[in-house]
Design a protein around this motif. Sequence first.
Motif, short mmCIF file in Angstrom:
data_model
loop_
_atom_site.label_atom_id
_atom_site.label_comp_id
_atom_site.label_asym_id
_atom_site.label_seq_id
_atom_site.Cartn_x
_atom_site.Cartn_y
_atom_site.Cartn_z
N SER A 71 -12.65 73.55 69.98
CA SER A 71 -11.75 74.67 69.74
C SER A 71 -11.40 75.34 71.06
O SER A 71 -12.23 75.43 71.96
N ALA A 73 -9.08 78.73 72.86
CA ALA A 73 -8.33 79.97 72.69
C ALA A 73 -7.02 79.87 73.45
O ALA A 73 -6.83 78.99 74.30
N THR A 94 -1.61 77.97 72.62
CA THR A 94 -2.06 78.83 71.53
C THR A 94 -3.47 78.42 71.14
O THR A 94 -3.97 77.38 71.56
N SER A 95 -4.13 79.23 70.37
CA SER A 95 -5.47 78.88 69.92
C SER A 95 -5.41 77.77 68.88
O SER A 95 -4.44 77.65 68.13
N GLY A 96 -6.44 76.96 68.84
CA GLY A 96 -6.46 75.86 67.89
C GLY A 96 -7.56 74.87 68.20
O GLY A 96 -8.54 75.20 68.87
N THR A 97 -7.37 73.63 67.76
CA THR A 97 -8.36 72.57 67.91
C THR A 97 -7.72 71.35 68.57
O THR A 97 -6.60 70.97 68.21
N GLY A 121 -4.47 77.09 65.09
CA GLY A 121 -5.34 77.71 64.09
C GLY A 121 -6.24 78.73 64.74
O GLY A 121 -6.37 78.80 65.96
N GLU A 122 -6.87 79.55 63.92
CA GLU A 122 -7.78 80.56 64.43
C GLU A 122 -9.05 79.90 64.95
O GLU A 122 -9.55 78.94 64.38
N VAL A 123 -9.57 80.44 66.03
CA VAL A 123 -10.78 79.92 66.65
C VAL A 123 -11.92 80.86 66.34
O VAL A 123 -11.82 82.07 66.55
N SER A 124 -13.02 80.30 65.80
CA SER A 124 -14.18 81.12 65.53
C SER A 124 -14.79 81.58 66.83
O SER A 124 -14.80 80.86 67.82
N LYS A 125 -15.30 82.80 66.84
CA LYS A 125 -15.88 83.37 68.05
C LYS A 125 -17.24 82.76 68.32
O LYS A 125 -18.28 83.36 68.09
#
Length: 446
Positions: A71, A73, A94-97, A121-125
Amino acid sequence: MLSQRIIAVARSRGVLRPKHLQDASKLMMRTRMAQFHSSRLLQAETVKVPQMAESISEGTLKTWSKQVGDSVAADEEVATIETDKIDVSVNAPTSGTIVKLLANEEDTVTVGQDLFVLEPGEVSKSSEPAPEPEKEEQKPSETPSEPKKQDSSEPSDQQTDKKLPPPPKPSGSDKKADSKPKEDKPSKKDEDKPKKKEDKSSPAAAAPKPPAGSRNETRVKMNRMRLRIAERLKQSQNAAASLTTFNEIDMSALVNMRKKYKDSVQKEHDVKLGFMSFFAKACTLALKEIPAANASIEGEEIVYRDYVDLSVAVATPKGLVTPVVRNAESMGLVDIEKEVAFLGKKARDGKLSLEDMAGGTFTISNGGVFGSLYGTPIINLPQSAVLGMHTIKDRPVVVDGQIVIRPIMVVALTYDHRLLDGREAVTFLVKVKEYLEDPAKMLLAV
């Protein structure tokens, strides 16, 4: 959903039997999965090799900072591309995988080429808890209370010896180990210790030392920056009519001035006061009097400049780079020192941009930090001159008819004889010498 309503109506009317209902539900699941996968494919973004500079069209992909499945950011570094001038960082838009990598390390990549595929996609912290296991891993090595007490009274070099006592503890249980099927032949303590050292240095142990008189050779590919440096230096030797003149500077006044004010400057401005700022200031003043040393040849014209963009040579692991201090003629000693320190750190960290190195008008190179006594620096084209600083040595000199010991630095000015005559070059170097030997004169600009 429409499909759900149809199934509900059909079921209420008895049109759908259990078997039909199962088939319909399976169809719905397949439709949802197809929609999900198609949306993922539509969202995936292919990131290309960015535009680096007008004169740079390709580079070498040196490292992938991220791998497939990682992942990232927004604006986080994913890859590093090495060019003949700088290292370019490729960041995530952008954030993603990371879904796919489209090039391998050491591949030559061109501007606009597909580099990697990113699924937004959103990235877990995950970056916050990451430091915690590192701290926990460090704690076990520091938990023994006895080594801590010894560290305060013993030199740090003995820490390596402190790591050796733990092996004797299992050595007491060697008798039990002897009964086990896995027997270590060297059961002595002295034999156990070298084994552990060999394990730690396993990469070195894998490469045996060459025998005496060995004639082995190692070939290493030149990186792009080194190739570019070699090309430019040879171009300078071939194009410029280079000539070098020398002089000696009595550094007594500067050494005393630096000793007197370095602590207060460090405290007040959070910067170390060195000799580079004094040399830079002296050169900017001398360049006003000898403008040809700040000029360059473009075609059949000579370009004279009212400003001084000072190139400062900085040694990095990949080679010599020359970041530029803009408008050095309008800066004070502390401001110059701050800018030189800032650019030097960026150079050593590999963070210099093309803008940081473009457009210098005069260069200062300090080989003295490495112990150089004499040297003939090479002109940084299209500039017309370069000043070489060297190490300071105490020498016997004659002052007012008396032999005294003074800190002396030999300075060298290599200049392009197409632009500067010998008289102008020597005058320039003498002006620099006078300013540095009498800093008050330099600060008053008289």
